[in-house]
Write an enzyme that holds these catalytic residues in place. Structure first.
Site, PDB file in Angstrom:
ATOM      1  N   GLU A 100      -5.313  -4.858  10.586  1.00  0.00           N
ATOM      2  CA  GLU A 100      -4.347  -3.781  10.795  1.00  0.00           C
ATOM      3  C   GLU A 100      -4.670  -3.017  12.073  1.00  0.00           C
ATOM      4  OE1 GLU A 100      -2.405  -2.699   6.723  1.00  0.00           O
ATOM      5  OE2 GLU A 100      -4.015  -1.294   7.147  1.00  0.00           O
ATOM      6  N   ASN A 149       0.859  -1.183   0.000  1.00  0.00           N
ATOM      7  CA  ASN A 149       0.000   0.000   0.000  1.00  0.00           C
ATOM      8  C   ASN A 149       0.895   1.232   0.000  1.00  0.00           C
ATOM      9  OD1 ASN A 149      -1.829   2.024   0.418  1.00  0.00           O
ATOM     10  ND2 ASN A 149      -2.475   1.328   2.465  1.00  0.00           N
ATOM     11  N   LYS A 204       0.045   4.215  -0.272  1.00  0.00           N
ATOM     12  CA  LYS A 204      -0.636   5.386   0.313  1.00  0.00           C
ATOM     13  C   LYS A 204      -0.433   6.606  -0.601  1.00  0.00           C
ATOM     14  CE  LYS A 204      -0.292   3.174   4.767  1.00  0.00           C
ATOM     15  NZ  LYS A 204      -0.310   3.260   6.212  1.00  0.00           N
TER      16      LYS A 204
HETATM   17  P1  13P Z   1       2.963   0.677   7.669  1.00  0.00           P
HETATM   18  O1  13P Z   1       3.500  -0.626   7.082  1.00  0.00           O
HETATM   19  O2  13P Z   1       3.640   1.883   7.127  1.00  0.00           O
HETATM   20  O3  13P Z   1       2.871   0.611   9.161  1.00  0.00           O
HETATM   21  O4  13P Z   1       1.438   0.780   7.120  1.00  0.00           O
HETATM   22  C1  13P Z   1       0.602  -0.311   7.236  1.00  0.00           C
HETATM   23  C2  13P Z   1      -0.622  -0.045   6.449  1.00  0.00           C
HETATM   24  O5  13P Z   1      -1.435   0.793   6.795  1.00  0.00           O
HETATM   25  C3  13P Z   1      -0.821  -0.829   5.210  1.00  0.00           C
HETATM   26  O6  13P Z   1      -2.100  -0.636   4.692  1.00  0.00           O
END
Ligand code: 13P
Length: 248
Positions: free
Chosen positions: A165, A9, A11
């Site tokens: 998560e 992801n 983001k």
């Molecule tokens: P991180 O791996 O940066 O903690 O993020 C996890 C996440 O939200 C994946 O969708």
């Protein structure tokens, strides 16, 4: 057995040139053929990613809207993704639940729309630190999953990967312990068996997300109910390849 599944992801990160580099790195790396890999760039880079990513890997959107087309400024539909060779979407990420104020029913409606269009769903669930400290983790996660289960038929779960998560572990460097993750994954599998079917409990991948790194992925991958990862920060780095290979 359930095929190991690793999602990246990205983001709201990346540029044309950095996305090309990341995708090239993943495409040319030596990766475990028994692991399913899906990467989720920002919407702007979905087609670029599809063009440059090795065809053995899939691309996911980070979100969709629950209508097929029309006057919905700023939104993208499941049918538009499908027509562009984007076969997956993440839904219900905690950042959308909290920052964009998405509720359980909206996420369920979007899941239904994705499934109807033949788009696989990485369905995120997870508790806040406050909810964990109150001892309500399993209640929160099953409430989030129940909302989806009410809106889709049992067959839909064949095309859903559940991502657990815990919010307190996302982007914090504070990964859940293997015991904490396994405990919730087992509770989710139990929920699948009671609320969907024994077949869904057996076959649905339940992946973990929250500060997964090349350092902690192998220990987590050993747990019996952890079927892969949803990786944020580390999916932007070469270490993502080590996470893809965590189950080897
Ligand atoms: P991180 O791996 O940066 O903690 O993020 C996890 C996440 O939200 C994946 O969708």
């Amino acid at each position: 057995g359930r095929k190991f599944f690793v999602g990246g992801n990205f983001k709201m990160n990346g540029t044309v040139s950095s996305i090309k580099d990341i995708v090239h790195n993943i495409s040319t790396a030596k990766t475990d053929p028994n692991t399913e890999v899906v990467v989720a760039p920002p919407a702007l880079y979905l087609l670029l990613t599809r063009e440059h990513l090795d065809p053995k890997f899939e691309v996911a959107a980070q979100n969709i809207f629950d209508k097929p087309s029309g006057a919905f400024t700023g939104e993208i539909s499941a049918s538009q993704l499908k027509a562009s060779g984007i076969n997956w979407t993440i839904l219900g990420h905690s950042e959308r639940r909290t920052v964009l104020r998405e509720d359980d029913d909206f996420i369920a409606s979007k899941t239904k729309s994705a499934i109807e269009q033949g788009i696989g769903v990485i369905l995120c669930c997870g508790e806040s630190l406050e909810e964990r400290e109150k001892g309500t983790t399993v209640d929160v996660v099953t409430r989030q999953l129940d909302a989806v289960n009410k809106m889709v038929d049992k067959e839909a779960w064949k095309n859903i990967v559940i991502a657990y998560e815990p919010i307190w572990a996302i982007g914090t460097g504070k990964v859940a312990t293997t015991e904490q993750a396994q405990e919730v994954h087992a509770a989710i599998r139990d929920w699948l068996s009671k609320s969907v079917s024994s077949e869904a409990a057996e076959n649905t991948r339940i992946i973990y997300g929250g500060s997964v790194s090349d350092k902690n992925c192998r220990e987590l991958a050993k747990e019996k109910d952890i079927d892969g990862f949803l990786v944020g920060g580390a999916s932007l780095k070469p270490a993502f390849v080590d996470i893809i290979n965590a189950n080897q």
